[in-house]
Design a protein around this motif. Sequence first.
Motif, mmCIF file in Angstrom:
data_model
loop_
_atom_site.group_PDB
_atom_site.id
_atom_site.type_symbol
_atom_site.label_atom_id
_atom_site.label_comp_id
_atom_site.label_asym_id
_atom_site.label_seq_id
_atom_site.Cartn_x
_atom_site.Cartn_y
_atom_site.Cartn_z
ATOM 1 N N ALA A 97 0.841 -1.200 0.000
ATOM 2 C CA ALA A 97 0.000 0.000 0.000
ATOM 3 C C ALA A 97 0.877 1.251 0.000
ATOM 4 N N PHE A 98 1.928 1.224 0.809
ATOM 5 C CA PHE A 98 2.848 2.363 0.859
ATOM 6 C C PHE A 98 3.473 2.622 -0.501
ATOM 7 N N ASN A 99 3.931 1.538 -1.150
ATOM 8 C CA ASN A 99 4.542 1.710 -2.476
ATOM 9 C C ASN A 99 3.543 2.263 -3.468
ATOM 10 N N GLN A 100 2.297 1.781 -3.410
ATOM 11 C CA GLN A 100 1.284 2.284 -4.341
ATOM 12 C C GLN A 100 1.085 3.779 -4.161
ATOM 13 N N ILE A 101 1.038 4.182 -2.901
ATOM 14 C CA ILE A 101 0.839 5.604 -2.647
ATOM 15 C C ILE A 101 2.028 6.400 -3.172
ATOM 16 N N MET A 102 3.235 5.875 -2.907
ATOM 17 C CA MET A 102 4.425 6.604 -3.338
ATOM 18 C C MET A 102 4.503 6.688 -4.854
ATOM 19 N N ASN A 103 3.932 5.724 -5.567
ATOM 20 C CA ASN A 103 4.019 5.742 -7.019
ATOM 21 C C ASN A 103 2.940 6.577 -7.664
ATOM 22 N N MET A 104 2.058 7.146 -6.859
ATOM 23 C CA MET A 104 1.002 7.942 -7.464
ATOM 24 C C MET A 104 1.584 9.210 -8.061
#
Lengths: 102, 112, 133
Positions: free
Chosen positions: A93-100
């Motif tokens: 989830a953290f990575n997804q947010i960071m890749n936004m």
Amino acid sequence: MAIAPIGGGTSIQPIEFPKLDSAGTNKAEGGSFGDKLTGAIGDLQKTQAKSDDLAMQVATGQLTDIHDYMIAANQAEIATQLTVAVKNKAVDAFNQIMNMQV
Amino acid sequence: MTDPIQAAIQYSLHGLSDRQHTTSNNIANIQTPGYLAQQTDFETSLRQALGGGQSVALDPTHLTSTAETNTNGNNVNLDNETMTAIDTELRYQAMVDAMNTKFKMLKSAIGS
Amino acid sequence: MGIFNDFKISGSGMYAYRKWMDALSDNIANINTINPYDQAAFQERFVQVQSADVAGSGGGVAVTSVKYGNGEGRLRFDPTNPDANDQGYVRSPDMDLSDQMTNLILAQRGYQANASAVERARSMYEAALNLGK
């Protein structure tokens, strides 16, 4: 002889279901997700310590109920895997947010 | 990795297989005149090591049974040896399972 | 080894019945042993058992002693026997073969019952060890 009616007229009370919070646990609301994760890791350590302690009791021949040890060992194993899965999801989830795209 | 729990499990596996060997030897010598039954003890040294907190090289000790001898000097009790063999086998299974659990938990933490 | 207590308890049971079997075999082997009048007859062997706490397991049976029965035996009139006294009496053991054979069956059944108790306890423990597999 007249049969007396069932007295009282007491109505049956509806069953009260215990109130659960949205997460389905009894933990209090509040605290960040990080706190919850730390709490879960702390519980995991307790579970692992209990499994280790019972394993030592089996090794020294002091435990009288072998099923206690087997249950504790399985609980520790499942708790470990659950914690690892939660950690993985959190990292995803953290990575997804960071890749936004901002 | 010097996890004391793993070391204790490994020592108990060693002690249990030593006990299995001793029991088989006793049962083989059930008719030997003058043979005194041998017993393996590793629990005492394990308990001391777990309580004391020093790291010592552990070795199972062998004791001679003080049970009374029959007419040809043999004191092996077949029922006791059979029970010991079953007990040792089940505890060995439990200890192997304990070691497996340890490995599985470590692997699931690493492999994530 | 306080962990699998059932084995110690059943093991003590098997040992007690085996001792009884030994005593009964001794009795049956000597059922016709004739002794001279001035000697004691063959004394019936009895095994005394008592419930005890076997090695801290919380139960079991212990063989306390082996007792010997009546030494007077039964007087049998047999003047042709070279061991007979002046009146022609010899001593035979005060035992009945039927009693001994009945006890033999009881001892065997007792031993088998304890052995099957061991097997049941063992499958229970193995089932516990297979938890989660």
